[in-house]
Motif scaffolding. Structure first.
Motif, PDB file in Angstrom:
ATOM      1  N   ASN A   5      41.456  78.539  11.922  1.00 26.83           N
ATOM      2  CA  ASN A   5      41.378  79.640  12.539  1.00 26.83           C
ATOM      3  C   ASN A   5      40.330  81.072  12.416  1.00 26.83           C
ATOM      4  OD1 ASN A   5      44.143  79.117  13.325  1.00 26.83           O
ATOM      5  ND2 ASN A   5      45.524  79.463  11.631  1.00 26.83           N
ATOM      6  N   SER A   6      39.494  81.195  11.489  1.00 28.55           N
ATOM      7  CA  SER A   6      38.610  82.015  11.451  1.00 28.55           C
ATOM      8  C   SER A   6      37.749  81.338  12.241  1.00 28.55           C
ATOM      9  CB  SER A   6      38.412  82.808  10.222  1.00 28.55           C
ATOM     10  OG  SER A   6      37.839  81.201   9.445  1.00 28.55           O
ATOM     11  N   GLU A   7      37.159  80.555  12.407  1.00 30.80           N
ATOM     12  CA  GLU A   7      36.060  79.891  13.493  1.00 30.80           C
ATOM     13  C   GLU A   7      36.243  79.799  14.897  1.00 30.80           C
ATOM     14  OE1 GLU A   7      34.465  76.516  10.611  1.00 30.80           O
ATOM     15  OE2 GLU A   7      35.453  76.027  11.744  1.00 30.80           O
ATOM     16  N   GLU A   8      38.168  79.805  14.847  1.00 30.92           N
ATOM     17  CA  GLU A   8      38.346  79.558  16.289  1.00 30.92           C
ATOM     18  C   GLU A   8      38.119  81.130  16.838  1.00 30.92           C
ATOM     19  OE1 GLU A   8      42.744  78.393  18.396  1.00 30.92           O
ATOM     20  OE2 GLU A   8      41.502  76.860  17.664  1.00 30.92           O
ATOM     21  N   GLN A   9      38.275  82.190  15.814  1.00 29.82           N
ATOM     22  CA  GLN A   9      39.034  83.848  16.910  1.00 29.82           C
ATOM     23  C   GLN A   9      37.362  84.066  17.076  1.00 29.82           C
ATOM     24  OE1 GLN A   9      39.497  86.305  13.351  1.00 29.82           O
ATOM     25  NE2 GLN A   9      39.730  87.614  14.809  1.00 29.82           N
ATOM     26  N   ARG A  45      29.494  76.799   9.451  1.00 25.00           N
ATOM     27  CA  ARG A  45      29.615  75.269   9.437  1.00 25.00           C
ATOM     28  C   ARG A  45      30.510  75.549  10.842  1.00 25.00           C
ATOM     29  NH1 ARG A  45      34.835  78.557   5.642  1.00 25.00           N
ATOM     30  NH2 ARG A  45      35.581  78.419   7.682  1.00 25.00           N
ATOM     31  N   MET A  46      30.546  76.129  11.663  1.00 24.21           N
ATOM     32  CA  MET A  46      30.644  75.712  13.244  1.00 24.21           C
ATOM     33  C   MET A  46      29.169  75.305  13.871  1.00 24.21           C
ATOM     34  SD  MET A  46      31.839  79.955  14.446  1.00 24.21           S
ATOM     35  CE  MET A  46      31.893  79.343  16.137  1.00 24.21           C
ATOM     36  N   GLN A  47      27.882  75.657  13.140  1.00 24.31           N
ATOM     37  CA  GLN A  47      26.671  74.439  14.274  1.00 24.31           C
ATOM     38  C   GLN A  47      27.424  73.455  13.458  1.00 24.31           C
ATOM     39  OE1 GLN A  47      23.443  76.253  12.394  1.00 24.31           O
ATOM     40  NE2 GLN A  47      21.779  74.512  14.020  1.00 24.31           N
ATOM     41  N   ASP A  48      27.148  72.962  11.817  1.00 27.26           N
ATOM     42  CA  ASP A  48      27.048  72.032  11.385  1.00 27.26           C
ATOM     43  C   ASP A  48      28.568  71.094  11.916  1.00 27.26           C
ATOM     44  OD1 ASP A  48      25.817  72.450   9.635  1.00 27.26           O
ATOM     45  OD2 ASP A  48      27.438  72.616   7.949  1.00 27.26           O
ATOM     46  N   LYS A  49      29.659  71.904  12.674  1.00 24.70           N
ATOM     47  CA  LYS A  49      30.389  70.951  14.098  1.00 24.70           C
ATOM     48  C   LYS A  49      29.852  70.807  15.069  1.00 24.70           C
ATOM     49  CE  LYS A  49      34.364  72.618  10.969  1.00 24.70           C
ATOM     50  NZ  LYS A  49      36.145  73.281  11.296  1.00 24.70           N
ATOM     51  N   ASP A  50      28.988  70.667  15.197  1.00 24.18           N
ATOM     52  CA  ASP A  50      28.290  71.005  16.609  1.00 24.18           C
ATOM     53  C   ASP A  50      29.092  71.980  17.541  1.00 24.18           C
ATOM     54  OD1 ASP A  50      26.092  69.316  15.764  1.00 24.18           O
ATOM     55  OD2 ASP A  50      27.611  67.758  16.219  1.00 24.18           O
ATOM     56  N   LEU A  66      28.304  75.421  22.092  1.00 22.37           N
ATOM     57  CA  LEU A  66      27.834  74.313  22.856  1.00 22.37           C
ATOM     58  C   LEU A  66      28.491  73.147  23.983  1.00 22.37           C
ATOM     59  CD1 LEU A  66      25.803  72.239  19.909  1.00 22.37           C
ATOM     60  CD2 LEU A  66      25.024  73.049  22.355  1.00 22.37           C
ATOM     61  N   VAL A  67      30.226  74.325  23.241  1.00 26.49           N
ATOM     62  CA  VAL A  67      31.715  73.213  24.061  1.00 26.49           C
ATOM     63  C   VAL A  67      32.311  74.654  24.384  1.00 26.49           C
ATOM     64  CG1 VAL A  67      34.271  72.548  22.884  1.00 26.49           C
ATOM     65  CG2 VAL A  67      31.807  72.025  21.300  1.00 26.49           C
ATOM     66  N   LYS A  68      32.332  73.823  25.734  1.00 29.40           N
ATOM     67  CA  LYS A  68      33.377  75.068  26.746  1.00 29.40           C
ATOM     68  C   LYS A  68      34.869  75.170  26.226  1.00 29.40           C
ATOM     69  CE  LYS A  68      30.776  73.230  30.861  1.00 29.40           C
ATOM     70  NZ  LYS A  68      30.388  72.326  31.308  1.00 29.40           N
ATOM     71  N   LYS A  69      35.475  76.215  26.206  1.00 30.54           N
ATOM     72  CA  LYS A  69      36.567  76.968  25.920  1.00 30.54           C
ATOM     73  C   LYS A  69      37.190  75.960  26.559  1.00 30.54           C
ATOM     74  CE  LYS A  69      39.359  81.254  25.641  1.00 30.54           C
ATOM     75  NZ  LYS A  69      39.650  81.996  25.862  1.00 30.54           N
TER      76      LYS A  69
END
Length: 123
Positions: A5-9, A45-50, A66-69
């Motif tokens: 949730n915090s990464e998504e925010q 963490r978000m970078q590690d998950k690509d 790197l990922v589109k919404k």
């Protein structure tokens, strides 16, 4: 791979900005803002998950998604349908239309969208 949730925010902020330095990301948060160390941990963490990457400018990093919404949201909805509705889009649609208290206008808009997709599939 899924975001917490915090990464998504944080990802929502980055999608909106398209690219940003950490200080810009922090100031985009509502009060109370997270600590720099918290945001740095989330970014790592978000970078590690690509999900994100960055360009280095001296000692600063400019982050970008790197990922589109749309792609992320599509994966999440498909996972939801698979995990909670037995991989049945019609079960999901039934639940969605009954449980979300949509107005008649909203339901008619949905019908119009569905009819457009049916027409596209015919061609």
């Amino acid at each position: 791979m899924k975001l917490s949730n915090s990464e998504e925010q944080l990802m929502q902020i980055l999608w909106k900005k398209e690219k940003a330095f950490m200080k810009d990301l922090i100031t985009a948060y509502p009060e109370p803002r997270p600590a720099n160390t918290t945001v740095a941990t989330l970014l790592k963490r978000m970078q590690d998950k690509d999900f994100i990457d960055y360009v280095q400018y001296g000692r600063s990093r400019e982050y970008f998604p790197l990922v589109k919404k749309k792609d992320y949201f599509s994966r999440q909805v498909n996972g939801l349908i698979k995990n909670f509705f037995n991989d049945s889009a019609s079960q999901f649609a039934s639940f969605f239309t009954k449980e979300t208290n949509l107005s008649q206008d909203e339901l008619e808009d949905l019908r119009e969208l569905i009819d457009e997709q049916i027409e596209k599939k015919k061609t």
